[in-house]
Structure formats: C-alpha cells, structure tokens
Design an enzyme around this catalytic site. Structure first.
Site, PDB file in Angstrom:
ATOM      1  N   GLN A  47       5.870 -11.543   7.207  1.00 37.55           N
ATOM      2  CA  GLN A  47       5.350 -12.328   8.340  1.00 37.55           C
ATOM      3  C   GLN A  47       4.712 -11.437   9.409  1.00 37.55           C
ATOM      4  OE1 GLN A  47       8.145 -15.111  10.374  1.00 37.55           O
ATOM      5  NE2 GLN A  47       7.109 -14.336  12.219  1.00 37.55           N
TER       6      GLN A  47
ATOM      7  N   SER B 179       6.715  -0.888  10.294  1.00 38.74           N
ATOM      8  CA  SER B 179       5.333  -0.767   9.827  1.00 38.74           C
ATOM      9  C   SER B 179       5.149   0.630   9.253  1.00 38.74           C
ATOM     10  CB  SER B 179       4.366  -0.968  10.999  1.00 38.74           C
ATOM     11  OG  SER B 179       3.085  -0.471  10.666  1.00 38.74           O
ATOM     12  N   SER B 180       4.337   0.720   8.223  1.00 38.42           N
ATOM     13  CA  SER B 180       4.050   2.057   7.660  1.00 38.42           C
ATOM     14  C   SER B 180       3.368   2.922   8.707  1.00 38.42           C
ATOM     15  CB  SER B 180       3.144   1.932   6.432  1.00 38.42           C
ATOM     16  OG  SER B 180       3.776   1.143   5.464  1.00 38.42           O
TER      17      SER B 180
ATOM     18  N   MET C  64       0.848  -1.200   0.000  1.00 40.61           N
ATOM     19  CA  MET C  64       0.000   0.000   0.000  1.00 40.61           C
ATOM     20  C   MET C  64       0.886   1.253   0.000  1.00 40.61           C
ATOM     21  SD  MET C  64      -3.429  -0.952   2.062  1.00 40.61           S
ATOM     22  CE  MET C  64      -2.833  -0.660   3.712  1.00 40.61           C
ATOM     23  N   GLY C  65       2.142   1.087  -0.396  1.00 38.71           N
ATOM     24  CA  GLY C  65       3.053   2.233  -0.415  1.00 38.71           C
ATOM     25  C   GLY C  65       3.553   2.570   0.971  1.00 38.71           C
TER      26      GLY C  65
ATOM     27  N   GLY D 160      11.101  -3.024   5.614  1.00 37.84           N
ATOM     28  CA  GLY D 160      10.383  -4.308   5.536  1.00 37.84           C
ATOM     29  C   GLY D 160       9.948  -4.587   4.106  1.00 37.84           C
ATOM     30  N   HIS D 161       9.348  -3.579   3.463  1.00 38.34           N
ATOM     31  CA  HIS D 161       8.944  -3.760   2.062  1.00 38.34           C
ATOM     32  C   HIS D 161      10.160  -4.028   1.179  1.00 38.34           C
ATOM     33  CE1 HIS D 161       5.571  -0.998   3.453  1.00 38.34           C
ATOM     34  NE2 HIS D 161       4.912  -2.028   2.975  1.00 38.34           N
TER      35      HIS D 161
ATOM     36  N   ASP E 126       2.383  -9.416   9.188  1.00 42.85           N
ATOM     37  CA  ASP E 126       0.929  -9.552   9.052  1.00 42.85           C
ATOM     38  C   ASP E 126       0.599 -11.042   8.967  1.00 42.85           C
ATOM     39  OD1 ASP E 126       0.291  -6.688   8.883  1.00 42.85           O
ATOM     40  OD2 ASP E 126       1.518  -6.794   7.085  1.00 42.85           O
TER      41      ASP E 126
HETATM   42  O1  PAF Z   1      -0.057  -5.932   3.643  1.00 42.75           O
HETATM   43  C1  PAF Z   1      -0.461  -4.979   2.957  1.00 42.75           C
HETATM   44  O2  PAF Z   1       0.224  -3.973   2.753  1.00 42.75           O
HETATM   45  C2  PAF Z   1      -1.855  -5.036   2.352  1.00 42.75           C
HETATM   46  O3  PAF Z   1      -2.757  -5.672   3.187  1.00 42.75           O
HETATM   47  C3  PAF Z   1      -1.868  -5.686   0.948  1.00 42.75           C
HETATM   48  C4  PAF Z   1      -1.430  -7.138   1.010  1.00 42.75           C
HETATM   49  C5  PAF Z   1      -0.944  -4.909   0.019  1.00 42.75           C
HETATM   50  C6  PAF Z   1      -3.278  -5.649   0.366  1.00 42.75           C
HETATM   51  O4  PAF Z   1      -3.748  -4.348   0.224  1.00 42.75           O
END
Ligand code: PAF
Length: 287
Positions: free
Chosen positions: A148, A185-186, A30-31, A36-37, A150
C-alpha cells in the site's frame, strides 16, 4: 529455491504448478528487500501454494535523471531472505529478456498515470504498468502482491488489470514501518543519519491529519493545510505533494470519505519518500 532467468522457464514452472492443483502467487520487486517486501512474501506464502518473487530493477520506470544506476542491488542478501521464507522461485531476468532489442510495446494507463507520483515522475507509471503486465504474462499468477505504500501504483495496476481483463487477483498489503514510524522503503538506505530523522515528518504529518479526521474534519483543503503545517519545522524537507484523492481514480476529493487515499510525497535531500493512509469509517488507520 530455484533461480529462473528466462520467461519461458518461468511460464513452464507456473503452468506445471497450476496443473498440479497449486495456486500460484507472484511478488514483483526490484530487490533491495526489506521487511515490507517480506510481509508481501509471507502473505503470498499464506494465500498460495507456489510462490515466485521477481527481482528486476526495471529501467523503464526511472526518469533520465533518477536513481537507476545507484538503485541498491543486494542480490546475495535478497536470496538469503527469500530462501529463509521458503520461496519457490526467484525470477531474475536480464534487461534484454524483458525488453528484447527493438522493444516498442508499452502499457499506458491514461489519466491515472499522470497523477500524484506520475505528475512528478513523467513516464514512471508507463514503465511500471509495462513491466508488471510483462511479469503477469510471463508468470501467469493467480494472485500478485503489492504494498500500500505505493498507493498510486496500486491504483494504476488495478485499472490496468480491469481494463485488460487479466486473470490475476491483486492483493494489497499494509505499510510496514520502522519502530519510529518511518515507512519501509528500499530508498531509506540513501538517507544520512540527519535525513533519517527529518524523514519522520511524513508520518507526523499523516498522524496530524488522521487526528483531525478523527476529530471530525472532512474538508480536504483543511486536512492538507494540517499536513503542510507539520512540515513547517522541516524547511530542508521539500514537499512534492500532499493529496486527498479517490483511491480508484486518483482524482482530488473535496470532502474525504472512507476508502479515500491521503498521501504525501517529499524530498529529504535527494531522496524522494512516500507515505499514506486510507481513510476508514472509524478512527483512521495509519497503515
Ligand atoms: O513497487 C515496485 O517495487 C516496482 O514498481 C514494481 C512493482 C516491482 C515494478 O517494477
């Protein structure tokens, strides 16, 4: 790096990449990207030849009183990070592209969707499953990468992929932490300096539980009590859940075993944070 906004263009890119013999990877986000991303992107770059990252703040996974409007949107910084990682495509659709007017089709993973985060956020996992299914249909990835952190989301998506027979391999990457242990986390950027300190209680609680497991404790209730005790000196942090569950079903367990999920969620001010670890055979690994 190519920015794609339509499903048809994304599908065309993915199909061409596969025709050319490439393994296609997708990192749904979700940007508001953080380390982490980026760890997911690096895994995707290692495991795949062509990598797309989606950036889409999915409205259907936010409840009516949640943070959809204020969710951080950091497009320029996100693109700079992804470009530096050598990502091939950023998929950034408009809401109407994903949910055309009159959209009435949703994916509901029954049971799992109402456990853990799904219990405190009704409808959340319906929105997540729906958008991820749409992303899979659009991008047709061979592999898709999730964190992980989430962990309940991971369980819901694994079930969905198995139930729908989707030809995608889910890759789950370890939690990435700040140097002091806070899970990335964002939403961490919502925290004031004081809240940021208080938030460390989540990791402290998990560390205490991990130590109890290492010392031989397996009883889930006793372990939950250990976690709860760690929150005692943080009255301003409100526990949402402390749970020991089977990671596939998200059903509570009585005795923890290797592969089970020990998870916490808590409100620090108005920010809801998550953290967890998967119980391992040896000394438990804290993500
Ligand atoms: O984990 C997230 O950032 C969101 O839940 C996802 C998987 C991109 C779905 O919108």
């Amino acid at each position: 790096m190519r920015v794609i906004q339509t499903i048809s263009e994304l599908r065309q890119w993915s199909r061409l990449a596969r025709q050319q013999g490439n393994v296609v990877g997708l990192v749904p986000t979700m940007g508001a990207l953080h380390a982490g991303h980026i760890s997911l992107v690096r895994e995707a770059k290692t495991g795949c030849d062509a990598v797309a990252v989606s950036i889409f703040v999915n409205p259907t996974q936010f409840g009516p009183n949640e943070d959809l409007a204020k969710y951080p949107r950091t497009w320029d910084a996100d693109c700079a990070l992804l470009e530096a990682e050598g990502v091939d495509v950023v998929f950034a659709p408009m809401v109407e592209e994903v949910y055309p007017p009159g959209a009435a089709t949703f994916v509901e993973v029954e049971g799992l969707s109402s456990r853990l985060d799904g219990q405190s956020r009704p409808g959340h996992f319906r929105g997540v499953a729906t958008v991820v299914a749409k992303l899979f249909i659009a991008a047709e990835p061979d592999r898709a990468y999730f964190g992980q952190k989430d962990a309940a989301q991971v369980a819901v998506l694994r079930r969905m992929v198995a139930d729908l027979g989707l030809p995608v391999q889910l890759e789950i990457c370890p939690i990435v932490r700040e140097p002091d242990g806070l899970a990335m986390s964002s939403r961490n950027r919502y925290l004031s300096a004081e809240e940021r300190q208080r938030a460390l209680v989540l990791k402290r609680a998990l560390d205490a539980v991990a130590a109890a497991i290492a010392a031989g404790e397996r009883d889930a209730e006793a372990l939950q009590a250990v976690a709860r005790a760690s929150f005692a000196d943080q009255p301003l942090v409100k526990i949402d859940y402390i749970a020991a569950v089977n990671w596939a079903t998200l059903e509570p367990v009585e005795q923890v075993r290797a592969g089970d999920l020990f998870a916490v969620a808590a409100w620090v001010g108005t920010t809801r944070l998550l953290d967890n670890f998967i119980v391992s055979n040896e000394s438990p690994q804290l993500g």
